[in-house]
Design a protein around this motif. Structure first.
Motif, PDB file in Angstrom:
ATOM      1  N   LYS A  26       2.442  -4.328 -10.488  1.00  0.00           N
ATOM      2  CA  LYS A  26       1.994  -3.957  -8.849  1.00  0.00           C
ATOM      3  C   LYS A  26       2.824  -4.663  -8.002  1.00  0.00           C
ATOM      4  O   LYS A  26       3.174  -5.570  -7.741  1.00  0.00           O
ATOM      5  CB  LYS A  26       0.765  -4.416  -8.536  1.00  0.00           C
ATOM      6  N   PRO A  27       3.753  -3.833  -7.276  1.00  0.00           N
ATOM      7  CA  PRO A  27       4.645  -4.450  -6.341  1.00  0.00           C
ATOM      8  C   PRO A  27       4.171  -4.989  -4.958  1.00  0.00           C
ATOM      9  O   PRO A  27       3.133  -4.818  -4.705  1.00  0.00           O
ATOM     10  CB  PRO A  27       5.540  -3.128  -5.967  1.00  0.00           C
ATOM     11  N   GLN A  28       5.110  -6.123  -4.654  1.00  0.00           N
ATOM     12  CA  GLN A  28       4.542  -6.824  -3.573  1.00  0.00           C
ATOM     13  C   GLN A  28       5.689  -7.147  -2.820  1.00  0.00           C
ATOM     14  O   GLN A  28       6.772  -6.696  -2.803  1.00  0.00           O
ATOM     15  CB  GLN A  28       3.657  -8.099  -4.066  1.00  0.00           C
ATOM     16  N   LEU A  29       5.495  -7.947  -1.696  1.00  0.00           N
ATOM     17  CA  LEU A  29       6.322  -8.339  -0.660  1.00  0.00           C
ATOM     18  C   LEU A  29       7.406  -9.527  -1.072  1.00  0.00           C
ATOM     19  O   LEU A  29       7.020 -10.229  -1.706  1.00  0.00           O
ATOM     20  CB  LEU A  29       5.747  -9.061   0.631  1.00  0.00           C
ATOM     21  N   LEU A  44       7.808   2.487  -8.766  1.00  0.00           N
ATOM     22  CA  LEU A  44       7.115   1.633  -7.887  1.00  0.00           C
ATOM     23  C   LEU A  44       5.757   2.136  -7.443  1.00  0.00           C
ATOM     24  O   LEU A  44       5.639   3.307  -6.969  1.00  0.00           O
ATOM     25  CB  LEU A  44       7.753   1.189  -6.676  1.00  0.00           C
ATOM     26  N   VAL A  45       4.523   1.740  -7.988  1.00  0.00           N
ATOM     27  CA  VAL A  45       3.263   2.166  -7.825  1.00  0.00           C
ATOM     28  C   VAL A  45       2.513   1.377  -7.050  1.00  0.00           C
ATOM     29  O   VAL A  45       2.223   0.278  -7.420  1.00  0.00           O
ATOM     30  CB  VAL A  45       2.610   2.391  -9.465  1.00  0.00           C
ATOM     31  N   VAL A  62       0.967  -1.132  -0.035  1.00  0.00           N
ATOM     32  CA  VAL A  62       0.214   0.051   0.169  1.00  0.00           C
ATOM     33  C   VAL A  62       0.932   1.357  -0.008  1.00  0.00           C
ATOM     34  O   VAL A  62       2.082   1.016   0.630  1.00  0.00           O
ATOM     35  CB  VAL A  62      -0.717  -0.086   1.092  1.00  0.00           C
ATOM     36  N   ASN A  63       0.344   2.368  -0.628  1.00  0.00           N
ATOM     37  CA  ASN A  63       1.205   3.288  -0.688  1.00  0.00           C
ATOM     38  C   ASN A  63       1.577   3.957   0.576  1.00  0.00           C
ATOM     39  O   ASN A  63       2.642   4.556   0.738  1.00  0.00           O
ATOM     40  CB  ASN A  63       0.584   4.456  -1.683  1.00  0.00           C
ATOM     41  N   VAL A  87      10.939  -3.012 -14.106  1.00  0.00           N
ATOM     42  CA  VAL A  87       9.565  -2.306 -13.794  1.00  0.00           C
ATOM     43  C   VAL A  87       9.946  -0.872 -13.204  1.00  0.00           C
ATOM     44  O   VAL A  87       9.374   0.127 -13.626  1.00  0.00           O
ATOM     45  CB  VAL A  87       8.757  -3.144 -12.892  1.00  0.00           C
ATOM     46  N   ARG A  88      11.017  -0.777 -12.255  1.00  0.00           N
ATOM     47  CA  ARG A  88      11.165   0.425 -11.792  1.00  0.00           C
ATOM     48  C   ARG A  88      11.731   1.304 -12.637  1.00  0.00           C
ATOM     49  O   ARG A  88      11.548   2.526 -12.736  1.00  0.00           O
ATOM     50  CB  ARG A  88      12.273   0.229 -10.634  1.00  0.00           C
ATOM     51  N   ALA A  89      12.579   0.821 -13.612  1.00  0.00           N
ATOM     52  CA  ALA A  89      13.043   1.642 -14.696  1.00  0.00           C
ATOM     53  C   ALA A  89      11.963   2.274 -15.630  1.00  0.00           C
ATOM     54  O   ALA A  89      12.089   3.195 -16.079  1.00  0.00           O
ATOM     55  CB  ALA A  89      14.115   0.901 -15.578  1.00  0.00           C
TER      56      ALA A  89
END
Lengths: 1072, 528
Positions: free
Chosen positions: B361-364, B326-327, B277-278, B320-322
Motif C-alpha cells: 500500500k503506497p504511502q507518503l 500503485l494501488v 487515497v485514490n 511494487v510498481r512493476a
C-alpha cells in the motif's frame, strides 16, 4: 543523616540517664502480678509510685516492676477497676494484687484532646474515638492509617489502587471543601504533621502517573500507643485551619517498663496474594472482530485485545501478531499469571527503660515488602526514640526523634498512565497467554516492540524490566517539649518541632519507549520542611467546692517550606549510564514554596460539681498565603457536657451512666502559596538556538480573596447500661462551609484552565452511632467484646459561585465521557455522564438503521462517588490463652464508574457480550452461502444475532411512535460503540461500590506466665494474622470496589485497577 | 515570684510578636518572573502552532487529512475518513489553543503596545495574533476574539464574536501592523520565522491578508476584492525564499515537547501509517504530475513497525510498481478491508522477498514526515495560486494573468518539496513538462487552481480544509460507512464541552445563530 540521628539520641541518653546507666542507691524494685477477680492477668494496668511519679504499665501477663523506696505509696489503677494502694517495704518486694470492678471509675476514661491535653471523656462536649495500638499492630498494614478502616464511626478510609506504597484518602464526616484538601490533620505526640501527598495520579483529563505515597505511612505501627480521632471542628478548633477536617492524634509508646532494660520484639510476616481477580470473563470466544478470525499478521496485531472472534477451537491454527502460528485455543487466566506471590516482613525491636525521673524508649523497625507486581518492592527502616526526664521538681523535658528511610522500587503506573499494567492487559484475547510478551518485547537492538497496545498501552514486561522508577524518602522528625510547673496551678509549656523529608524520585524510560522515543529520565528532588514553635500557659484552679476553672493561652508559628527541583532529561545519548549527564536535553525547574501561619489561641474550661462542663476557645490565625488585608481570621468554639446521671443521682442497674453533649464551632482556612499573582517563565529547551517563554500561571489570580469559614454544630449522648456492659454513643452533627477558596475550571477562552475564587457553600450533616458490649456474663470463661459502628453523612453542595458553570468538575474521565462533579442541589461527588436517549417510558431508543443505542447529548446525574453510610464491626473473643479478633468494614451506596469493565465489554471479554454471538455467526454463514450482501440480507429480515434491548421510533421525528426492537445485529458493533473517545454512554458501567470486607483477622495464643518464665521471657504471644482476607460482598465485577486511582476529591472512577492484595501470615511478639 | 513575672512577660512578648501583620515577600515566587520579555511569548506561539502534537494529531492527522481524501486507510485515520464523530478530537484545538498560544499572544500584544522600543515586536505580535485566531475561527466559526485570553484582567467569560467582525478586525490589524513595521526601529533577532527580518514580516502580513481576503470571495466579494488589492499593493511573497515556516528540530516528539514537527510526529509514530487515497493519487496521475514519483512510496515495513526507525525502511516503490502498480486506499475503506498480494520481488541487496499487503500500500515519502520537517505556514506557491484564483474570479490586475500566476504557483509548489531535509527535488524538466501538458482550461480554471492548492497545502490540514470549503474544489465524493455519524463531509468543528460548561450563556448565543452546534453547519464565510 543516620549519624546525626544516632548522635542526637546518645546525647540525650547521657544527659538524662546518668544514674540509670551507672546505678542508683536507696531504692529497690517492687514486682508482682496484677490480675482480675477471676485471676486473669491484667495487662496495661497503671502502677504509679506517688512519690516519684514514676508510672509503669503491666505487661501482657500482668507483671510489673516499679522502683520505690521504703514508705512510698504505690497506686494501682485501671479503667473500670477499683484503684488500690499499698505502701512499699523492702521487706516485701513482691506484691500481687487482684483488682475488683468498679462502676464509678469506668466513667472517667481519659482521652487526649487538642494540644495534647488529657481529659476525662465525661468532660467533653464533642465526639472522640480512641483506638488502642494493640488493635492495629498485629495484622500490620504498610500504611498504618489503613488499619483504622471500619474501626471508627464516620472515618472513611479509601486506599488507592497504588498498592501498599501508595497514599490513602481519609475523610471524617464528609467533605467540607469542594476542591481543597479534605483530609484530617495528623498530630504525632502533639506535633502537627504535614501529610502532603508527595505526588499522585492526575485528576484531570489524561491523568496518569504514580502515587508517591503520603507522610503518615512513615509511622511504624509498633510505635503506636493509641490513635485518637477528633471528629468535629469543636474538637479541633484549637489546631486551627490545618484541622478543619478533623484531627487524628497519634500517641506513641513511651518507656514505661522497669529499671531494667525491657526488650520487646514484634514480628509480622505474611505472603501477599491477589484478593480480586477477573471474575466475569467469557471463555468461549477468542481473538478477532465481527466473529471473524484475523486474516493475516497485521490484523492479528490489530486485534490482540479484541475477543469478538469465532468460537475458540484448538484445531485451528492462527498466524499470530508476531507471525508465529499457534492453536486458537483457550488460555485460561491468561492475564493473572503475570502477578507473583508477594511477601511482607515486618520486624520491630523496642528497648525501653524508666527510672523515677526519666524514661526512654527506642525502637528500630524493618519492613520489607515484595509486591504482587514483579519488581515492585518497598524497604523501610524506622528508628524512633522518645524520652522524658524531670530535672528537679518543676521542670520536665520530653524529646522525640524519628528517622525513617524508605526505598520503593517500581511504583505502579495508574489511571491513564501508559505503563498501567492493570489497563494494558485488559481485553487480551482469550487465546493469547501473557507469557508470550515476556521474551518478545524488544528487538535484537533493544528497541521496544509494539505489541498492539500502541502509544498509550506499553507492554507490561517492558514496563517492569526495561523501565524503572525509584523513590527514596528520608525523613527526620524531632521535637522538644519542655514544661515548667511554677506553682500547683500555673505551668508553662514550650514546644519546638521540626519535620524534614527528603524525597528523591527517579523515573527512567529507555529509548524507543512510546511517549519517550528518545529516552527520558524524570527526577523530582524535594525537601519538605515543617517547623513549629509553640508556647502554652496553663492555669487551673478549684474555686470553692463546686467549681473548677482552667484557662490556657498559647501561640504558635508554623512554617512549611517545600524546596527543590523537578527535572526532565530527554534524548539519551549515552545509553549505558542512566544519569542526567547522558542526555542531550535538560530541563530543570526549581521551586521554593514557603508558607507561614501565625496563631494565638485561648481556652477556658469551667467544671461544675463534676457533672457540668463548659469549654470555650478562640483562635486567631494569620496566613501568608492570603491577601494582606484579609490574611487574619479569628474563630471561636463552645462546647458543653452534662452528666445527667450524676446530676440527678440516677443509679439504676439498667442505666449506669448518661451524658449529653453539645458544641458549636467555626474554623477558618487559607489557600496555597503564590496564587495571588501572575507569573511567567522560560521554557527550558532551546529551539532554533533561543529560549522561548510563556505565562506559567495556570490559575487566574483572584481579584479579592477571603478565608474560608466552616461552622458546625453537634449534639450527642453517651449512655452505659447494665453496669457498663453495654456502651452506646450517638452523635448528630451538621456543618456548613462558606466562602470556599476553590481552584475551579475557567472557560479556556479566558486563556486559563482554572481560576481561584471564593465560591460556594457545602453543607454536611450526619449521624454516628457506636454500640459496644461485653455480652457474656462475668463468670463465663469466654470473654467476648463486640463493637459496632455506623455513620451516615450527607454532603450537599448548596451553591457555587456565579463565576462557575452549572457544575464543577472534581475529576474527569473525559475521554470516556464521565466526570465527578460538585453540582448545586446534589450530593458532593456526583457522577455526571452520558446516558442512553430514552423514550417517555424510560426505554432505550435505538437508531432505526444500525440499531445502536442513541446517546443523549445532555449529561445526566448517573450516580455519586460518596457512600450513603459506612460501618464496621470489631469483635474479640478470648478463652484462656486464646483470642480471636476480627474486624469488618462495610460501605454502602456509592457508585463506581468502572472503565475496566467498560473495556472488558467493548473488547468482548465480559460474559454479557456472549448474547447473540452464535446466532450472528450462523446468520453470516447463511448469508454468504446465499451470496447476499449485508444490505440485501437485512432487507430480507434474515439477520440473526444480538438483539439490542430498546425501542425504535417507527413514527416521525415530530410524532414519534416507539416500538420495541426485535431486529438483530452484529454483537461486535453493539459493544464497541461503548468505547468511543469523548462521549460514551456510561450508564451500563456505573456499578454500586457497596461492599462488606473482612479487614483483619488475628488468632492469638498468649503464653501463660509460667511458660514464659520457663523460657526466660516476660511475655509472649503468637498469632496467625490475615489482612484483607475476604470480600464478603461486592457488586462490581472484576475489580475491588476500593479501586480509585487517586485520593483526590473526585472519587468514583476506576480505570485499569491492579488486583488488591491479601496477606496471610503470623505475628510473634516476645518481651524480654 | 520575680521569675514567674519574667516568664509571663516573655510569653506576652512572644504572643505579641506573632501578631505582626507583614509577611514581606513570602508569598512571591522567587523562581518565576513577573515581567518576561513579550518576544519570548511570540516565540513560544511560533513553535507551539505547529509543534503541539495534541492539536496536530487530533485536528490534522486524525481528522482533516483523511477527510480531505489525501491520506487515509489506517484505522487511526478513520475518524476523519468516514466522519466518525469523536468529540474530544473536535474540541482539542479550541481547548489547547486558547490556554496556550492565544493567552500568550494576547498578553504580548497588550504588554508591547505603545512601548517605544517594541514597535516592531508589537507589530509582529499583532500579525501572529491574527494568524492564531484565523485558524480557530476558520475551524469553529464564531469564537471569542475581542475579549479572549484576558482572564487575568477579569475577563473570565469572553463573549463570542461574529466571524464577520473578527475578519474585518483581522484586515485592520494586518494593515496597521504591516505599516507599523519599520526596519529602523527595534530588532527582534531571535524570533523563529524570519530572525527579525522586517521586510519579510511585512510580506508575511500581506500574504496572510491575501489568504484571508480570498476566504470572503463568495460571502463578501466587495470586501474580498478590496482587501486582495490592498494586500497585493502592500507586497506579498515573491519567491520560495519568502516562505513563512517553522524549522522544527530533529528530536523525538512527546505531547510536552513542541520542538519537533507535530504533524510529522503524529504520523510517524503510528504503527499503521496513513496510505495515499485514490482521490489524491488519481489527481496526480491524471495530470502526469511528476510529484507522484517523488511523494508516493512503498516501503518494506518493519515487523512490527518500529517508529523510531521509520526512515530506515527500504524503498521498494519501483519493484511494487512493476508488479501491481500503485494501488491507493479506497475512500471509506480500511487497509485491512483491502488486502493486496503479489509474488516475490528482489530487494536492493539481491535477496528475494514476498511483500505483504502493508508493504504494497503506497504511502507518503517519509522524508516529509521527519521530526525536523519544516511546517509551512504560508508558501509562495499558495500566494501565487491565490492570486491566480483572484485574477480569474474577479478579473483583478494583480501583476499577471491567471495562467501566469498558476504556473508560478505550481512551479513553486514543486520546488518547495526540496526544503524538507532529504526531500525530493523536482527537476526543471519535470516542471516544464507538467506546465506544458496542463495549462488552464477554459471553464475549469478555478477547479485546476484549487486542486493545485489542495496538493500544495498537503500536511497543513486546516488550510487545505479551509480552501476546499471556500472554493468547492476539488469536488470530493463523501465516503460514509455504517460507522459514520455524518453522511456528508463535515463543514466545521463543534464547540468543546468545557466552553459549554464554563461559558454557557455566550456559547449558547453563538449556537443560536447557526441553529445547532453541529459539524455539518457552515461557518459564516462558507457560502454554498
Amino acid at each position: 543523616m543516620t549519624r546525626v540521628f544516632l548522635g542526637f539520641i546518645f546525647l540525650f541518653l547521657l544527659v538524662t540517664f546518668p544514674k540509670t546507666m551507672f546505678g542508683q542507691t536507696g531504692a529497690f524494685n517492687v514486682t508482682g502480678i496484677i490480675s482480675d477477680e477471676h485471676n486473669f492477668a491484667l495487662p496495661n494496668v497503671s502502677v504509679l509510685n506517688k512519690k516519684t511519679k514514676q508510672v509503669v504499665n503491666t505487661n501482657a501477663s500482668g507483671g510489673y516492676s516499679v522502683r520505690a523506696s521504703n514508705g512510698d505509696t504505690i497506686q494501682v489503677s485501671s479503667v473500670g477497676l477499683a484503684t488500690q494502694f499499698f505502701v512499699a517495704r523492702d521487706s516485701k518486694k513482691r506484691v500481687d494484687l487482684r483488682l475488683k470492678e468498679d462502676v464509678t471509675t469506668l466513667n472517667t476514661v481519659e482521652v487526649r484532646t487538642a494540644l495534647g491535653i488529657k481529659r476525662s471523656e465525661r468532660e467533653l462536649g464533642y465526639a472522640v474515638t480512641q483506638v488502642n495500638g494493640d488493635d492495629i499492630n498485629k495484622a500490620k498494614e504498610t500504611n498504618v492509617i489503613n488499619s483504622l478502616a471500619g474501626k471508627v464511626a464516620g472515618l472513611v478510609i479509601t486506599s488507592t489502587a497504588g498498592g501498599p506504597a501508595g497514599s490513602s484518602r481519609v475523610v471524617l464526616r464528609g467533605s467540607t471543601s469542594i476542591t481543597g484538601n479534605n483530609q484530617p490533620l495528623y498530630v504525632i505526640d502533639g506535633i502537627p504533621m504535614d501529610n502532603s501527598n508527595y505526588g499522585q495520579v492526575g485528576t484531570d483529563q489524561f491523568g496518569g502517573g504514580v502515587d508517591m505515597g503520603d507522610a503518615i505511612s512513615a509511622i511504624n505501627p509498633d510505635d503506636v500507643e493509641s490513635v485518637t480521632v477528633l471528629k468535629g471542628p469543636a474538637a479541633t478548633a484549637l489546631y486551627g485551619s490545618l484541622a478543619g477536617n478533623g484531627v487524628i492524634l497519634i500517641t506513641t509508646k513511651k518507656g514505661a517498663n522497669s529499671k531494667e532494660l525491657g526488650i520487646d520484639f514484634n514480628s509480622t510476616n505474611s505472603i501477599e496474594t491477589q484478593l480480586t481477580k477477573y471474575d466475569d470473563v467469557q471463555y468461549l470466544y477468542g481473538q478477532g472482530r465481527n466473529q471473524l478470525l484475523p486474516v493475516d499478521q497485521a490484523s492479528a496485531f490489530n486485534s490482540l485485545f479484541i475477543n469478538f472472534g469465532p468460537r475458540l477451537d484448538p484445531g485451528i491454527n492462527l498466524v499470530g501478531f508476531d507471525g508465529v502460528s499457534r492453536p486458537y485455543a483457550l488460555v485460561k487466566d491468561n492475564i493473572q499469571n503475570f502477578f507473583r506471590t508477594g511477601s511482607s516482613f515486618n520486624n520491630t525491636v523496642a528497648l525501653s527503660s524508666s527510672t523515677d525521673k526519666s524514661n526512654f524508649r527506642f525502637s528500630a523497625a524493618d519492613l520489607r515488602y515484595k509486591d504482587i507486581v514483579p519488581t515492585s518492592d518497598i524497604k523501610r527502616n524506622t528508628y524512633t526514640f522518645s524520652g522524658r526526664s524531670k530535672f528537679g521538681d518543676k521542670f520536665s523535658l520530653d524529646v522525640r526523634a524519628t528517622y525513617m528511610n524508605e526505598k520503593v522500587n517500581n511504583r505502579a503506573g495508574l489511571g491513564d498512565s501508559p505503563s498501567n499494567i492493570g489497563m494494558n492487559f485488559n481485553g487480551l484475547a482469550n487465546n493469547i497467554d501473557q507469557e508470550l510478551f515476556k521474551t518478545n518485547y524488544k528487538t535484537a537492538q533493544g528497541d521496544y516492540v509494539d505489541w498492539g497496545g500502541g502509544q498509550f498501552r506499553i507492554n507490561p514486561y517492558w514496563v517492569i524490566q526495561e523501565m524503572y522508577n525509584k523513590t527514596t524518602k528520608e525523613r527526620l522528625t524531632g521535637s522538644l517539649n519542655a514544661t515548667y510547673q511554677f506553682t500547683k496551678s500555673f505551668s508553662l509549656n514550650a514546644k519546638a518541632a521540626t519535620d524534614v523529608t527528603f524525597l528523591d524520585y527517579e523515573s527512567y524510560r529507555p529509548k524507543t519507549t512510546p511517549g519517550a522515543l528518545g529516552g527520558q529520565l524524570d527526577e523530582v528532588n524535594q525537601r519538605y520542611t515543617t517547623n513549629q514553635v509553640e508556647a502554652l500557659a496553663s492555669y487551673t484552679r478549684q474555686i470553692g467546692k463546686d467549681f473548677n476553672i482552667s484557662a490556657r493561652l498559647g501561640g504558635s508559628i508554623n512554617n512549611r517550606i517545600r524546596k527543590g527541583t523537578t527535572s526532565a532529561f530527554s534524548n539519551m545519548i549515552v545509553l549505558d549510564a542512566m544519569s542526567a549527564s547522558s542526555y542531550l536535553d535538560k530541563s530543570v525547574i526549581p521551586n521554593d514554596i514557603p508558607r507561614t501561619i501565625r496563631s494565638v489561641y485561648g481556652l477556658i474550661t469551667v467544671g461544675f460539681k463534676k457533672y457540668l462542663y463548659l469549654d470555650a476557645t478562640v483562635r486567631r490565625d494569620q496566613s501568608s498565603t492570603l491577601p494582606e488585608h484579609n490574611n487574619t481570621y479569628t474563630y471561636p468554639s463552645l462546647s458543653t457536657s452534662f452528666v445527667f446521671t450524676d446530676a440527678f443521682k440516677i443509679n439504676s442497674n439498667i442505666l449506669s451512666f448518661g451524658k449529653l453533649r453539645a458544641s458549636v464551632a467555626e474554623v477558618g482556612n487559607d489557600t496555597d502559596p503564590f496564587l495571588l499573582d501572575l507569573y511567567y517563565s522560560l521554557n527550558q529547551l532551546p529551539f532554533n538556538g533561543a529560549l522561548n517563554g510563556k505565562i506559567s500561571s495556570r490559575v487566574i489570580p483572584p481579584i479579592d480573596l477571603k478565608p474560608t469559614r466552616t461552622r458546625s454544630f453537634e449534639i450527642g449522648t453517651n449512655l452505659k447500661f447494665f453496669k457498663n456492659k453495654v456502651n452506646f454513643d450517638a452523635a448528630y452533627y451538621s456543618s456548613k462551609s462558606r466562602d470556599q477558596i476553590n481552584i475551579v475550571p475557567a472557560a479556556f477562552s479566558s486563556g486559563y484552565p482554572q481560576q481561584l475564587i471564593n465560591a460556594g457553600v457545602i453543607a454536611n450533616h450526619g449521624i454516628e452511632l457506636l454500640v459496644s458490649a461485653s455480652p457474656l456474663s462475668d463468670k463465663s470463661r469466654i470473654k467476648w467484646d463486640i463493637s459496632v459502628n455506623f455513620a451516615r453523612n450527607v454532603s450537599k453542595v448548596v451553591s457555587l459561585s456565579d463565576r462557575v458553570g452549572e457544575y464543577l468538575s472534581l475529576s474527569e474521565a473525559r475521554w470516556a465521557g464521565l466526570r465527578v462533579v460538585a453540582k448545586p442541589g446534589e450530593q458532593y461527588g456526583t457522577l455526571m455522564g452520558y446516558d442512553f436517549m430514552r423514550d417517555p417510558d424510560g426505554n432505550v431508543i435505538l437508531n432505526s438503521t444500525n440499531l445502536l443505542p442513541i446517546i443523549d447529548p445532555k449529561m445526566k446525574v448517573l450516580g455519586k462517588g460518596v457512600f450513603d453510610w459506612t460501618g464496621g464491626v470489631t469483635s474479640r473473643i478470648s478463652y484462656r490463652n486464646f483470642s480471636l479478633n476480627a474486624s469488618f468494614d462495610v460501605k454502602y451506596g456509592a457508585d463506581l464508574f468502572s472503565m475496566t469493565n467498560l473495556f472488558m465489554h467493548a473488547r468482548g471479554s465480559a460474559t454479557a457480550t456472549l448474547a447473540g454471538r452464535d446466532e450472528w455467526i450462523l446468520s453470516e454463514e447463511n448469508r454468504l452461502a446465499a451470496k447476499k450482501t449485508a444490505a440485501e440480507w437485512a432487507a430480507e429480515g434474515k439477520v440473526r444475532g444480538f438483539v439490542p434491548q430498546g425501542v425504535i421510533n417507527t413514527g416521525t421525528a415530530a410524532n414519534p411512535v416507539y416500538t420495541a426492537n426485535t431486529k438483530a445485529m452484529d454483537p461486535t458493533l453493539y459493544w464497541t460503540t461503548f468505547a468511543t473517545d469523548g462521549s460514551n454512554i456510561a450508564t451500563p458501567f456505573v456499578y454500586k461500590a457497596t461492599y462488606v470486607k473482612v479487614r483483619d483477622l488475628t488468632f492469638t495464643y498468649t503464653l501463660s506466665q509460667a511458660l514464659n518464665k520457663k523460657l526466660g521471657l516476660k511475655g509472649s504471644s503468637l498469632s496467625l494474622v490475615a489482612r484483607n482476607p475476604f470480600i464478603i460482598y461486592k457488586d462490581v465485577p472484576n475489580v475491588d470496589p476500593d479501586s480509585n486511582y487517586n485520593n483526590s476529591n473526585g472519587q468514583g472512577l476506576e480505570y485499569g485497577s491492579l488486583p488488591t492484595r491479601r496477606g496471610w501470615g503470623f505475628n510473634l511478639n516476645v518481651k524480654f | 515570684m520575680k521569675q514567674k513575672i519574667t516568664y509571663i512577660v516573655m510569653l506576652l512578648l512572644i504572643l505579641t510578636s506573632l501578631g505582626c501583620k507583614k509577611f514581606g515577600d513570602l508569598n512571591v515566587d522567587p523562581t518565576r518572573s513577573s515581567n518576561l520579555d513579550p518576544a519570548s511569548q511570540l516565540m513560544y506561539t511560533q513553535v507551539y502552532f505547529s509543534g503541539d502534537l495534541g492539536i496536530q494529531e487530533r485536528t490534522n492527522y486524525f481528522m482533516l487529512i483523511p477527510m480531505m481524501q489525501q491520506f487515509a486507510g489506517a484505522f487511526n485515520m478513520s475518524f476523519g475518513a468516514v466522519y466518525k464523530k469523536t468529540p474530544s478530537y473536535l474540541w482539542r484545538m479550541f481547548d489547547e489553543s486558547y490556554q496556550n498560544d492565544v493567552v500568550n499572544i494576547v498578553d504580548a500584544v497588550e504588554r508591547s503596545k505603545g512601548v517605544a522600543n517594541q514597535t516592531n515586536l508589537n507589530a509582529m505580535c499583532r500579525i501572529m495574533k491574527v494568524y492564531i485566531f484565523a485558524r480557530l475561527t476558520d475551524t469553529y466559526g464564531d469564537i471569542p476574539y475581542f475579549e479572549a485570553g484576558k482572564g487575568s484582567t477579569g475577563q473570565i467569560r469572553p463573549k463570542f464574536d461574529a466571524q464577520k467582525d473578527i475578519y474585518y478586525d483581522f484586515f485592520k490589524e494586518l494593515g496597521e501592523a504591516s505599516a507599523q513595521l519599520n526596519a529602523a526601529k527595534d530588532r527582534v533577532p531571535n524570533e523563529y520565522f524570519y530572525k527579525g527580518n522586517i521586510p519579510a514580516w511585512k510580506k508575511f502580513a500581506n500574504s496572510l491578508r491575501l489568504r484571508l481576503a480570498l476566504r470572503l470571495a463568495k460571502r463578501d466579494p466587495e470586501k474580498a476584492k478590496a482587501e486582495i488589492q490592498a494586500a497585493y499593493a502592500a507586497g506579498v511573497f515573491t519567491s520560495n525564499a519568502d516562505i513563512c515556516m517553522t524549522r522544527h528540530e530533529n528530536v523525538p516528539n512527546s505531547y510536552q515537547d513542541p520542538r519537533p514537527n507535530g504533524i510529522s510526529a503524529a504520523w510517524n509514530s503510528k504503527n499503521e501509517m496513513g496510505r495515499v487515497v485514490n482521490t489524491f493519487l488519481n489527481a496526480l496521475t491524471v495530470t502526469n504530475d511528476p510529484r507522484v514519483n517523488h511523494l508516493i512510496k512503498c516501503y518494506r515495513e518493519f515487523n512490527p513497525v518500529a517508529p523510531t526507525r521509520f526512515l530506515e525502511r527500504e524503498d521498494i516503490t519501483a519493484q511494487v510498481r512493476a508488479k501491481i502498480g500503485l494501488v491507493g486506499a479506497i475512500p471509506g475503506r480500511y487497509n485491512s478491508d483491502d488486502i493486496l498480494s503479489t509474488t516475490a520481488i528482489t530487494l536492493a541487496n539481491g535477496t528475494s522477498y514476498t511483500p505483504r499487503s502493508i508493504d504494497l500500500k503506497p504511502q507518503l515519502n517519509h522524508n516529509l514526515l521527519r521530526n525536523d520537517a519544516p511546517f509551512f505556514h504560508i508558501t509562495y506557491a499558495e500566494v501565487e495560486l491565490l492570486l491566480a484564483d483572484a485574477t480569474q474570479r474577479f478579473g483583478l490586475n494583480l501583476g499577471g494573468t491567471a495562467q501566469e500566476h498558476y504556473y508560478k504557483g505550481v512551479e513553486a509548489a514543486m520546488q518547495q518539496l526540496s526544503l524538507y531535509p532529504g526531500g525530493p527535488v523536482v527537476t526543471a524538466t519535470e516542471i516544464n513538462n507538467f506546465k506544458t501538458a496542463n495549462p488552464l482550461v477554459v471553464g475549469r480554471e478555478l477547479e485546476q487552481i484549487n486542486i493545485q492548492l489542495w496538493i500544495a497545502l498537503l500536511l497543513n490540514g486546516n488550510e487545505t480544509y479551509a480552501n476546499w470549503r471556500r472554493s468547492g474544489f476539488p469536488v470530493l465524493v463523501p465516503s460514509p460507512t455504517t460507522e459514520s455519524v455524518s453522511q456528508t463531509i463535515p463543514r466545521r468543528f463543534e464547540y468543546p464541552l468545557s466552553e459549554k460548561q464554563q461559558n454557557a450563556a455566550n456559547v449558547e448565543a453563538a449556537i443560536k445563530i447557526i441553529g445547532t452546534d453541529d459539524w455539518t453547519k457552515r461557518v459564516w464565510w462558507d457560502q454554498e
